[in-house]
Design an enzyme around this catalytic site. Structure first.
Site, short mmCIF file in Angstrom:
data_model
loop_
_atom_site.label_atom_id
_atom_site.label_comp_id
_atom_site.label_asym_id
_atom_site.label_seq_id
_atom_site.Cartn_x
_atom_site.Cartn_y
_atom_site.Cartn_z
N SER A 1 45.42 19.94 66.48
CA SER A 1 45.62 19.20 65.24
C SER A 1 46.13 20.10 64.12
O SER A 1 46.66 19.61 63.14
CB SER A 1 44.29 18.58 64.82
OG SER A 1 43.30 19.58 64.72
N CYS B 1 42.78 21.06 71.19
CA CYS B 1 41.97 20.27 70.26
C CYS B 1 40.87 19.52 71.02
O CYS B 1 41.16 18.71 71.91
CB CYS B 1 42.88 19.27 69.54
SG CYS B 1 42.02 18.32 68.29
N GLU C 1 37.82 27.77 57.67
CA GLU C 1 39.15 27.90 57.05
C GLU C 1 39.08 28.62 55.70
O GLU C 1 40.06 29.20 55.24
CB GLU C 1 39.80 26.53 56.89
CG GLU C 1 40.17 25.93 58.23
CD GLU C 1 41.23 24.86 58.17
OE1 GLU C 1 41.64 24.47 57.07
OE2 GLU C 1 41.63 24.41 59.26
N CYS D 1 34.63 22.71 69.28
CA CYS D 1 35.63 22.53 68.23
C CYS D 1 36.41 23.83 68.11
O CYS D 1 35.82 24.92 68.20
CB CYS D 1 34.95 22.19 66.91
SG CYS D 1 36.08 22.14 65.51
N HIS E 1 37.55 25.48 65.73
CA HIS E 1 37.24 26.42 64.66
C HIS E 1 35.95 27.21 64.89
O HIS E 1 35.74 28.24 64.26
CB HIS E 1 37.08 25.67 63.34
CG HIS E 1 38.36 25.17 62.77
ND1 HIS E 1 39.19 24.32 63.46
CD2 HIS E 1 38.97 25.42 61.58
CE1 HIS E 1 40.25 24.05 62.70
NE2 HIS E 1 40.13 24.70 61.56
#
Ligand code: DGL
Length: 272
Positions: free
Chosen positions: A17, A79, A159, A191, A193
Site C-alpha cells: 500500500s 501488504c 513512520e 503488518c 511497518h
C-alpha cells in the site's frame, strides 16, 4: 489470462500500500541477494488498513497490473491487508505467475514455532477484522489458539521514526498486555511497518515470546519456491530495487532511509 515468458533473470515484483513493504524488500534482498526486485508502493492511496474490502480489492488488482507490465517471475504481496482480503484478486490478475503473500508465510512459520499452541497476531484493523491470520493458522493446525489485536497506531508511530520513543512504549504496552496476559508464546507481526518497531515490541512482549516477522517468513518462502522451480537468479552482486510509486510525498526520502537504511535511489512515478 495474462501470460509472459519468464526466466531466472526476470525480476521479482513486490507491492504494498505504500512504503512499509520495503521491510519485505529488505528481507528478500537478504535471503536472495542476486535477485532483481521491482517494487510498487501505492503511496497515493496509503493507508489501506482502514479502507473497505471493496476498495482494497480494487487497489490490489490495479497494483498487480502495474507490476505485471514489468514481466515478473513471481509476485510477492508485501501488504498484510491485501494478503488478508484480496490475495485471490492478485492471483487472478497474475495469471500463471506464482503469487505469495506475507500472511500465509507468517501463519505457517508461527504454527511451526509455537510450543504452547497459543499464538498472538497483531495487524491493521482490516487485517485483524478479516480474521484471515487466525483462519490460515488454524488451517495449518486446528488445535492452535489465536488471539488477535488491531494495533493501528503502530503505523504512524513507525513512520514518525518513534522507534525508541516513550509514546511508542505506552502504546505498545496498551496493545500488547492483553495478549501477553493470555499466555501467548509466539507473536506474529502482521503488518509491514511492525518490523521497524520489533525491538520495542520484543521488549514489551518479554523473552518468553517468539516474534515472527512475516517479512522474513515470506522471503524464506520465495527462496524455497524459486529454488524448487529452478528459477533462482544465478547472478552475483546486489542491484538496487527498481522503485515505482503512485505519489512522491515530501517525506518519502526520509521514510526510505528509515525503512532501508540507505539513500533513496531513482524513483518512477506511475498513475493509478
Ligand atoms: N501495508 C499495510 C499492511 O501491511 C499497513 C499500512 C496500511 O494500512 O496501508 O497491512
Amino acid at each position: 489470462m495474462p501470460q509472459h515468458k519468464t526466466s531466472p533473470d526476470s525480476p521479482i515484483g513486490i507491492f504494498d500500500s505504500g512504503i512499509g513493504g520495503l521491510t519485505v524488500v529488505k528481507a528478500v534482498q537478504a535471503a536472495l541477494p542476486a535477485e532483481r526486485i521491482i517494487y510498487f508502493g501505492d503511496t497515493a492511496r496509503v493507508p489501506y488498513g482502514p479502507k473497505s474490502q471493496a476498495a482494497i480489492r480494487r487497489y490490489a488488482r490495479e497494483d498487480t497490473e502495474i507490476l505485471m507490465k514489468h514481466q515478473p517471475k513471481m509476485i510477492i504481496v508485501a501488504c498484510n491487508t491485501v494478503s488478508a482480503l484480496a490475495l485471490d484478486v492478485v492471483e487472478e490478475a497474475a495469471g500463471q505467475i506464482p503469487v505469495i503473500g506475507v500472511l500465509k508465510a507468517g501463519a505457517e512459520l508461527a504454527s511451526r514455532r509455537t510450543r504452547s499452541g497459543r499464538i498472538g497476531v497483531i495487524g491493521t484493523q482490516a487485517t485483524i477484522g478479516s480474521n484471515a491470520y487466525a483462519c490460515a493458522i488454524q488451517e495449518e493446525n486446528g488445535s492452535l489458539e489465536v488471539i488477535s489485536k488491531a494495533c493501528p497506531l503502530f503505523v504512524p508511530l513507525a513512520e514518525e521514526g518513534f522507534i525508541d520513543h516513550d509514546a511508542t512504549m505506552l502504546v505498545a504496552e496498551e496493545y500488547l498486555s492483553p495478549l501477553v496476559s493470555k499466555g501467548i508464546d509466539t507473536l506474529v507481526l502482521g503488518c509491514t511497518h511492525y518490523p521497524i518497531l520489533k525491538g520495542m515490541i520484543g521488549r514489551i512482549a518479554g523473552p518468553g515470546i517468539d516474534i515472527i516477522d512475516s517479512a522474513e517468513a515470506v522471503a524464506g518462502k520465495a527462496r524455497e519456491l524459486l529454488s524448487e522451480q529452478g528459477m533462482l537468479n544465478p547472478g552475483h552482486g546486489q542491484a538496487m530495487p527498481h522503485l515505482l510509486v503512485s505519489d512522491l510525498p515530501q517525506k518519502f526520502r526520509e521514510l526510505y532511509r528509515l525503512f532501508m537504511g540507505t539513500e533513496l535511489p531513482d524513483v518512477e512515478l506511475v498513475g493509478v
